[in-house]
Motif scaffolding. Sequence first.
Motif, mmCIF file in Angstrom:
data_model
loop_
_atom_site.group_PDB
_atom_site.id
_atom_site.type_symbol
_atom_site.label_atom_id
_atom_site.label_comp_id
_atom_site.label_asym_id
_atom_site.label_seq_id
_atom_site.Cartn_x
_atom_site.Cartn_y
_atom_site.Cartn_z
ATOM 1 N N LEU A 60 12.681 -5.901 -11.567
ATOM 2 C CA LEU A 60 11.427 -5.677 -11.875
ATOM 3 C C LEU A 60 10.960 -3.956 -12.099
ATOM 4 N N HIS A 61 10.280 -3.804 -13.027
ATOM 5 C CA HIS A 61 9.923 -2.271 -13.015
ATOM 6 C C HIS A 61 8.648 -2.351 -12.743
ATOM 7 N N GLN A 62 8.184 -1.373 -11.769
ATOM 8 C CA GLN A 62 6.661 -1.108 -11.277
ATOM 9 C C GLN A 62 6.278 0.281 -11.539
ATOM 10 N N ILE A 63 4.975 0.141 -11.912
ATOM 11 C CA ILE A 63 4.111 1.553 -12.019
ATOM 12 C C ILE A 63 2.959 1.460 -10.913
ATOM 13 N N LEU A 64 3.131 2.347 -9.908
ATOM 14 C CA LEU A 64 1.943 2.388 -8.924
ATOM 15 C C LEU A 64 1.022 3.486 -9.279
ATOM 16 N N LEU A 65 -0.293 3.315 -9.129
ATOM 17 C CA LEU A 65 -1.529 4.292 -9.690
ATOM 18 C C LEU A 65 -1.991 4.489 -8.108
ATOM 19 N N ILE A 66 -2.042 5.605 -7.443
ATOM 20 C CA ILE A 66 -2.815 5.883 -6.407
ATOM 21 C C ILE A 66 -4.140 6.454 -6.849
ATOM 22 N N ARG A 67 -5.067 5.622 -6.680
ATOM 23 C CA ARG A 67 -6.608 6.012 -6.974
ATOM 24 C C ARG A 67 -7.116 7.032 -5.800
ATOM 25 N N ARG A 68 -7.119 6.706 -4.803
ATOM 26 C CA ARG A 68 -7.641 7.323 -3.692
ATOM 27 C C ARG A 68 -7.026 7.067 -2.476
ATOM 28 N N GLY A 69 -6.562 8.205 -1.770
ATOM 29 C CA GLY A 69 -5.706 8.008 -0.524
ATOM 30 C C GLY A 69 -4.588 8.907 -0.777
ATOM 31 N N GLY A 70 -3.514 8.279 -0.088
ATOM 32 C CA GLY A 70 -2.048 8.881 -0.154
ATOM 33 C C GLY A 70 -1.009 8.205 0.531
ATOM 34 N N GLY A 71 -0.113 9.236 1.135
ATOM 35 C CA GLY A 71 1.183 8.575 2.011
ATOM 36 C C GLY A 71 2.006 9.055 1.440
ATOM 37 N N ALA A 72 3.317 8.455 1.533
ATOM 38 C CA ALA A 72 4.806 9.055 1.269
ATOM 39 C C ALA A 72 5.196 7.911 0.574
ATOM 40 N N ALA A 73 6.241 8.403 -0.292
ATOM 41 C CA ALA A 73 7.294 7.238 -0.928
ATOM 42 C C ALA A 73 8.768 7.684 -0.800
ATOM 43 N N SER A 74 9.556 7.031 -0.859
ATOM 44 C CA SER A 74 10.990 7.158 -0.722
ATOM 45 C C SER A 74 11.780 6.650 -2.151
ATOM 46 N N LEU A 75 11.931 7.260 -2.995
ATOM 47 C CA LEU A 75 12.519 6.696 -4.237
ATOM 48 C C LEU A 75 13.813 7.056 -4.278
ATOM 49 N N ASP A 76 14.674 6.278 -4.245
ATOM 50 C CA ASP A 76 16.087 6.572 -4.340
ATOM 51 C C ASP A 76 16.578 7.600 -3.626
ATOM 52 N N GLY A 77 16.170 7.799 -2.314
ATOM 53 C CA GLY A 77 16.468 8.422 -1.205
ATOM 54 C C GLY A 77 15.812 9.928 -1.147
ATOM 55 N N ALA A 78 14.951 10.128 -2.242
ATOM 56 C CA ALA A 78 14.351 11.346 -2.220
ATOM 57 C C ALA A 78 12.756 11.094 -1.578
ATOM 58 N N SER A 79 12.264 12.026 -1.123
ATOM 59 C CA SER A 79 10.877 11.730 -0.645
ATOM 60 C C SER A 79 9.838 12.551 -1.331
ATOM 61 N N HIS A 80 8.427 11.771 -1.643
ATOM 62 C CA HIS A 80 7.680 12.058 -2.328
ATOM 63 C C HIS A 80 6.409 12.007 -1.782
ATOM 64 N N ARG A 81 5.147 12.905 -1.833
ATOM 65 C CA ARG A 81 3.887 12.802 -1.361
ATOM 66 C C ARG A 81 3.333 12.210 -2.228
ATOM 67 N N LEU A 82 2.511 11.253 -1.945
ATOM 68 C CA LEU A 82 1.535 10.337 -2.601
ATOM 69 C C LEU A 82 -0.010 11.012 -2.357
ATOM 70 N N SER A 83 -0.708 11.201 -3.476
ATOM 71 C CA SER A 83 -2.040 11.600 -3.312
ATOM 72 C C SER A 83 -2.947 11.017 -4.470
ATOM 73 N N ASP A 84 -4.264 11.456 -4.322
ATOM 74 C CA ASP A 84 -5.143 10.956 -5.496
ATOM 75 C C ASP A 84 -4.634 11.143 -6.780
ATOM 76 N N MET A 85 -4.756 10.131 -7.673
ATOM 77 C CA MET A 85 -4.499 10.323 -9.041
ATOM 78 C C MET A 85 -3.043 10.506 -9.299
ATOM 79 N N LYS A 86 -2.044 10.138 -8.424
ATOM 80 C CA LYS A 86 -0.728 10.207 -8.819
ATOM 81 C C LYS A 86 -0.116 8.686 -9.120
ATOM 82 N N ILE A 87 0.929 8.920 -10.023
ATOM 83 C CA ILE A 87 1.507 7.900 -10.689
ATOM 84 C C ILE A 87 2.958 7.810 -10.045
ATOM 85 N N ALA A 88 3.556 6.761 -9.511
ATOM 86 C CA ALA A 88 5.009 6.489 -9.252
ATOM 87 C C ALA A 88 5.626 5.509 -10.167
#
Length: 294
Positions: A60-88
């Motif tokens: 599976l290949h996935q594309i996440l869209l954060i419309r409102r809110g946020g959090g944190a993502a760990s992608l292949d060992g790297a940390s990323h901040r999630l926030s409004d209008m971010k794509i993962a």
Amino acid sequence: MDWTGNNLYFSNMNVRSDHIQNFALFGDHGDLPDVVHVETIEARSRLHDWEFTPHRHAGLHQILLIRRGGGAASLDGASHRLSDMKIANVPIGIVHGYRFDIGTEGDVVTLAAEMLDDSLRRSEGLRPVLSRPAVFDAPDAVLDTIAGITRTFASRSFGRAQILRSLSGLLLGQIAQTLADGQDPETETRPALLTRFETLVEARFRDHLSVAGYAERLNVSPTHLSRICRAATGRPASRLIEERLIREARRNLVYTNLPVSTIAYELGFDDPAYFSRVFARATGLSPRAFRDSR
């Protein structure tokens, strides 16, 4: 051919384990989607305390869209901040996990490996770019495309599948273009050897080369090739080769009326009976039973 909840990307992902969970389409006879799957982040996050431990998807290949809110993502060992209008961008095989802020809203577009195989031409170079995990600001064009996919996925109107295929291909192109243009990507590049191996498998999987055969063409040892594959995807090189072959078989069984014997010969098998045994071992169903189940 809609997916059930058991095949969605959030299924059982908050289960604690000493090992990376590997959630995959491969080997599940009820897993091949019609084109694409869409669901909201909040729908399943609410059921799992908004947190999902590291896991990966073999198909599976996935594309996440954060419309409102946020959090944190760990992608292949790297940390990323999630926030409004971010794509993962979460490629096939990448280890990833999430911790969403309560109430986060957004969409998850999930594409099966078969979709990427159909959409991406090797000569155009999109696949290596899309294989990089990244978090970046959502361009307006991507927002429009995801909105179109979401609307169409929820409908049952004439031409739905064709529209979803076209929009999914457009989305892949837009994501690749954004990453290639360096539009605020936070990327971690996959091993170059893995990309070279995947490109070679794509070109030669019908030739039934062994791991040693691929390794020779890549000027590495079979042991080193499998070690790199296992570290990056959780599967050895032999499994990746078989997955590509079986994926092609499944697509032919679902989307064509070709006899099983013809599919076997086109995939490089000299004996259709042997092809059936290989397919059954990989999926748990004979080719005819798999076709009948669709």
